[in-house]
Design a protein around this motif. Structure first.
Motif, mmCIF file in Angstrom:
data_model
loop_
_atom_site.group_PDB
_atom_site.id
_atom_site.type_symbol
_atom_site.label_atom_id
_atom_site.label_comp_id
_atom_site.label_asym_id
_atom_site.label_seq_id
_atom_site.Cartn_x
_atom_site.Cartn_y
_atom_site.Cartn_z
ATOM 1 N N HIS A 6 0.962 -1.009 -0.130
ATOM 2 C CA HIS A 6 -0.071 0.090 -0.057
ATOM 3 C C HIS A 6 0.990 1.286 0.112
ATOM 4 C CE1 HIS A 6 -4.082 1.856 1.181
ATOM 5 N NE2 HIS A 6 -3.199 2.777 1.102
ATOM 6 N N HIS A 8 1.271 5.477 -2.161
ATOM 7 C CA HIS A 8 0.854 6.326 -3.070
ATOM 8 C C HIS A 8 1.824 7.108 -3.726
ATOM 9 C CE1 HIS A 8 -3.423 5.975 -0.974
ATOM 10 N NE2 HIS A 8 -2.645 5.851 0.030
ATOM 11 N N GLU A 103 -8.616 2.732 -2.332
ATOM 12 C CA GLU A 103 -9.009 2.395 -1.031
ATOM 13 C C GLU A 103 -10.251 3.058 -0.822
ATOM 14 O OE1 GLU A 103 -6.737 4.293 2.290
ATOM 15 O OE2 GLU A 103 -5.469 4.756 0.762
ATOM 16 N N HIS A 163 -6.362 -2.258 5.410
ATOM 17 C CA HIS A 163 -5.102 -1.686 5.529
ATOM 18 C C HIS A 163 -4.422 -0.674 6.594
ATOM 19 C CE1 HIS A 163 -3.906 2.534 4.459
ATOM 20 N NE2 HIS A 163 -5.233 2.563 4.308
ATOM 21 N N ASP A 213 1.972 3.033 3.230
ATOM 22 C CA ASP A 213 1.057 3.959 3.166
ATOM 23 C C ASP A 213 1.862 5.280 3.079
ATOM 24 O OD1 ASP A 213 -1.424 5.101 2.904
ATOM 25 O OD2 ASP A 213 -1.969 5.096 5.061
HETATM 26 ZN ZN LIG Z 1 -3.525 4.980 1.523
#
Ligand SMILES: [Zn+2]
Ligand SMILES: [Zn+2]
Length: 265
Positions: A6, A8, A103, A163, A213
């Motif tokens: 996960h 970005h 998500e 997550h 994340d």
């Molecule tokens: Zn995220």
């Protein structure tokens, strides 16, 4: 070899330096990165990025990690979800190397979209995942009770991951009962995270994923700084310590879990 399940990569904090970010991920021997869509424009950017990223090939260049993507709308932006947006997500989701919906979920901590809109958008994206036979990436912050009620009503049998897990043992048990995976992020390395580490002890190894994340939630070693996929090794280290197993064993298990859940090939 780890998979950051996960990230970005389309976040401005990372796009400014994407080449360096991916070089360092290669040095950290990441096998793959799942870059997660957060709103309609971002999901488009994810689809573009994974389409353009060179395929990982044995012996080719610096062995950059493979990049896969997800498309979805984060609960913060749930208020923008319309039928047109859902149709576009469905279209993008058919693209190559798009491996999940999300998500999506509920965020009652920041409440950036009204809660009823968050719930509607969440249910719609669960239905989309089911229609497209894709796993679901779930975000839940200060909303575990409601998130679980919706998942137990709408998502039985649907594979997915909760997550950046932040719940207690009861929440973990219900997520596991649903057949979902539990994603562990940087906070597991924070001195104050004894509660999370306690829960982690009881999560079976075959249901665990590790993630950054990024650019948020850097592990303790880089806390307060920009996070990036290479740092998933610090998350893995912290998890291996809690599970009292070697780093290699933890890496093997979580990488295999991510491959299977997202059908990576
Ligand atoms: Zn995220
Ligand atoms: Zn999230």
């Amino acid at each position: 070899m780890l998979i950051d399940s996960h990230a970005h990569l389309t976040d401005r904090k990372l796009t400014a330096d994407l080449r360096g970010v991916l070089d360092r991920a290669a040095e950290a021997e990441l096998e793959a990165i799942i870059t997660v869509g957060a709103d309609p424009a971002d999901s488009r950017a994810v689809a573009r990025l994974v389409a353009e990223a060179p395929r990982r090939q044995a012996g080719a260049g610096a062995d950059r990690p493979a990049i896969f993507g997800t498309v979805g709308v984060h609960p913060h932006d749930a208020k923008v979800v319309t039928d047109e947006v859902l149709a576009e997500l469905a279209e993008l989701a058919r693209g190559e190397r798009i491996v999940a919906i999300g998500e999506t979920g509920l965020d009652f901590y920041r409440d950036l979209s009204p809660r009823d809109r968050q719930e509607v958008a969440f249910v719609q994206q669960i239905h989309l995942a089911r229609e497209l036979a894709l796993p679901l990436v779930v975000h839940s912050r200060d909303a575990h009770g409601r998130t679980l009620e919706i998942l137990e009503r709408e998502a039985v049998g649907l594979p997915g991951v909760m997550h950046c897990f932040s719940g207690d043992q009861g929440v973990a048990n219900r997520v596991l009962d649903l057949g979902m995976h539990i994603g562990i992020a940087g906070p597991v390395s924070y001195p104050s995270a004894d509660g999370l580490r306690q829960v982690l002890r009881h999560v079976p190894l075959d249901r665990l994923l590790v993630e950054t994340d990024c650019p948020y939630l850097a592990p303790q070693q880089y806390r307060g700084k920009r996070n990036e996929p290479a740092y998933v090794m610090y998350v893995a280290e912290a998890v291996a310590q809690v599970k009292k197993i070697s780093f290699d064993e933890l890496a093997r298990a979580t990488t295999q879990n991510a491959r299977e859940l997202f059908g990576l090939a």
